[in-house]
Design a protein around this motif. Structure first.
Motif, short mmCIF file in Angstrom:
data_model
loop_
_atom_site.label_atom_id
_atom_site.label_comp_id
_atom_site.label_asym_id
_atom_site.label_seq_id
_atom_site.Cartn_x
_atom_site.Cartn_y
_atom_site.Cartn_z
N ARG A 41 13.06 -9.64 3.82
CA ARG A 41 13.35 -8.54 4.73
C ARG A 41 13.85 -9.05 6.08
O ARG A 41 14.73 -8.46 6.69
N TRP A 61 8.43 2.92 4.67
CA TRP A 61 9.67 2.29 5.12
C TRP A 61 10.24 2.99 6.36
O TRP A 61 10.86 2.36 7.20
N PRO A 79 12.75 -5.06 -3.99
CA PRO A 79 12.92 -3.78 -3.31
C PRO A 79 13.61 -3.89 -1.96
O PRO A 79 13.67 -2.91 -1.23
N VAL A 116 4.65 -2.70 1.49
CA VAL A 116 5.13 -2.87 0.11
C VAL A 116 4.00 -3.37 -0.79
O VAL A 116 3.79 -2.87 -1.91
N ARG A 117 3.26 -4.36 -0.32
CA ARG A 117 2.16 -4.90 -1.13
C ARG A 117 1.04 -3.90 -1.25
O ARG A 117 0.39 -3.78 -2.30
N MET A 133 5.87 5.11 -0.25
CA MET A 133 6.72 3.98 0.14
C MET A 133 7.86 4.44 1.04
O MET A 133 8.27 3.73 1.97
N LEU A 178 8.42 -11.49 0.59
CA LEU A 178 8.93 -10.21 1.06
C LEU A 178 9.25 -10.25 2.55
O LEU A 178 10.27 -9.69 3.00
N TRP A 180 4.82 -1.32 -4.62
CA TRP A 180 6.19 -1.02 -5.06
C TRP A 180 7.02 -2.29 -5.05
O TRP A 180 7.08 -2.99 -4.05
N ASP A 201 6.40 -4.25 7.23
CA ASP A 201 7.10 -3.75 6.05
C ASP A 201 6.56 -4.41 4.78
O ASP A 201 6.28 -3.72 3.79
#
Length: 549
Positions: free
Chosen positions: A167, A96, A45, A150-151, A92, A163, A155, A146
């Motif tokens: 990122r 973000w 993602p 996500v976790r 999500m 991640l 997603w 971030d």
């Protein structure tokens, strides 16, 4: 609290000049988000390059801190519009947005803490602070948040630390690519771009076309089997941009190469293909980061050095001008005497003519012609003195031209005539005929000669009146013109030959010790030499040697 918020909102609302930045941030954020989504290597993602955060940080760095909240608010609808179209869950999307804003805020706040006001990548210090705070610390701090979001929301794929790593590299590359591009172009402005010569446009076009061609060959047309040497095919053009176009040209060149490289990788082209998506993204990001950082620093250092050479050149011009003005101030008495003579002559001749008219006398035409001729000559003499003074007082850039050393000597002796006469100094000019021409700035060379004349005059102040003699000689030997100033003063010790030219060293009770130092720097700039020799009790001689044309 709500009243203060409303007041701030009204202030921004009616500030017409702030409407455009808000619109630009909103539109730019949306377009940047679409680009970032297009640069995502599925199924992860996280985009290979995520420009919205960097664009938002650049906007914050260019605006006052009190207006940051408005820009962050302007990014929200653009963020929602871009992300919701991609089928991302609303939770999500909002997560973000929070992490994106946190990165921009952290970076802008850290940079602003060390670089007050708008960021200008015009010094090694400001560039270093941006790299450490904006391009490193901010992406690192926001990446933890971030990845956690996500976790938490569930997603995408990948564990927490992977991640964070993906990122982090994505946003470091974005900050290095987008922020310098926006900040440097904001500092340049449209007028500076329009004011360039045609040759400059041709050079810039050749540079970017060459960079685009080599980037396409290296990163879109090559294969993973091609050796790593091809990766550096664009390097000559990047160095060209750093040396010739400074930070703005380097930022633009790097952005071009980054986008070409990522576009090829996303479409399965170029050397960064054939592996797992996360490995492809990591290798490409590390390569582009490793290229961007040193080139940005190189461009900033070269530009800073050029600019420093230019506050130094300006300071030398100012110091030279101030020294010239101070010297003319010391000559004020003699200059007044030099001007008084032609003015007195004009007055006397005009009174004589008035006397003839008042007594109704018949004036001889030849006598009247003589009177008018004398008035004209005296006026021209006064005009020449004033013209030379104006030229010496005027401050400006150097203007080099072909000059006759004998003519320069005559002009400075004429200008110093009143001061020399006041000091009862006899002047002897021994000028060699038919001297070859020299090349230089008339005003600066006359300043040097006047300074040497004034020094000689002051040196002979304690000498007996009958031996106060200043001799000026010119000669041409071996491709050089020599101008020598010989006085009959007390002279100086052999050990003082070079010390006299040191800044702030002076033998005068009220001297600054800059005249000879500045004079030598002027002569050195003319590719010549200035030195002095003296014997205690027997006077001193200062020589100027200048190359002939």
């Amino acid at each position: 609290m709500s009243g203060e918020l409303a007041k701030a909102f009204r202030h921004v609302r009616f500030d017409a000049g702030f409407v455009w930045p808000v619109l630009l941030v909103a539109v730019g954020y949306y377009l940047a988000a679409r680009v970032g989504l297009a640069f995502t290597l599925q199924p992860h993602p996280i985009s290979t390059l995520w420009p919205p955060n960097a664009l938002l940080m650049a906007a914050l760095l260019l605006t006052p801190a009190r207006s940051w909240w408005v820009l962050l608010a302007a990014a929200l609808p653009a963020h929602l519009l871009a992300e919701l179209q991609s089928g991302v869950p609303p939770a999500m999307v909002l997560g973000w947005y929070v992490s994106n804003c946190s990165e921009a805020l952290i970076g802008a706040a850290l940079v602003r803490a060390f670089v007050p006001g708008r960021l200008h990548l015009d010094s090694f210090r400001s560039a270093g602070i941006f790299l450490l705070c904006g391009a490193l610390a901010a992406p690192l701090a926001s990446s933890f948040l971030d990845a956690a979001l996500v976790r938490l929301i569930g997603w995408g794929q990948g564990d927490y630390w992977n991640l964070v790593r993906m990122r982090f590299f994505s946003n470091v590359l974005a900050e290095l690519t987008i922020v310098p591009l926006i900040v440097t172009w904001a500092a340049v402005g449209v007028q500076r771009v329009r004011g360039q010569a045609l040759a400059r446009y041709v050079e810039v076009s050749a540079l970017f076309l060459g960079l685009l061609a080599t980037s396409l060959v290296a990163f879109d047309l090559s294969s993973p089997r091609v050796g790593p040497a091809l990766f550096y095919a664009p390097l000559p053009f990047l160095l060209w941009a750093a040396v010739r176009l400074g930070a703005v040209g380097t930022a633009t060149s790097l952005a071009m190469m980054v986008f070409v490289t990522i576009w090829g990788a996303v479409h399965g082209l170029g050397p960064f293909t054939g592996g797992a998506p996360q490995d492809t993204a990591r290798d490409m990001q590390l390569f582009l980061i490793a290229v961007s950082v040193p080139l940005l620093l190189l461009a900033v250092v070269l530009e800073e050095r050029t600019r420093s050479t230019r506050e130094a050149h300006e300071q030398r011009l100012q110091l030279t001008h101030l020294s010239r003005v101070a010297m003319l101030g010391e000559m004020s008495g003699g200059l007044a005497h030099e001007l008084n003579q032609p003015l007195t002559a004009i007055l006397s001749n005009a009174q004589a003519a008035q006397h003839f008219i008042a007594n109704n006398k018949v004036i001889d035409p030849e006598e009247l012609s003589d009177i008018l001729r004398d008035i004209i000559a005296a006026d021209q003499r006064a005009g020449e003195v004033i013209s030379r003074l104006r030229a010496l007082f005027k401050r400006g850039e150097t203007y080099a031209q072909r000059l006759d050393a004998n003519e320069l000597v005559r002009e400075v002796l004429s200008l110093a005539h009143g001061d020399l006469a006041t000091r009862s100094i006899e002047t002897v000019a021994q000028l060699a005929p038919a001297l070859p021409a020299i090349h230089g700035d008339r005003i600066q060379l006359e300043q040097v000669m006047l300074n040497l004349i004034m020094n000689a005059s002051e040196a002979m102040a304690t000498s007996a009146a009958e031996v106060r003699r200043l001799t000026v000689r010119t000669a041409a030997v071996d491709g050089r013109v020599y101008v020598s100033f010989v006085d009959q003063g007390p002279g100086f010790e052999p050990g003082q030959h070079e010390k006299l030219f040191e800044p702030y060293y002076t033998t005068k009770p009220q001297g600054l010790g800059l005249g000879l130092s500045i004079s030598r720097s002027i002569i050195l700039a003319h590719h010549g030499r200035l030195w002095g020799v003296g014997t205690p009790g027997r006077g001193a001689t200062f020589h100027i040697a200048l190359p002939t044309v």
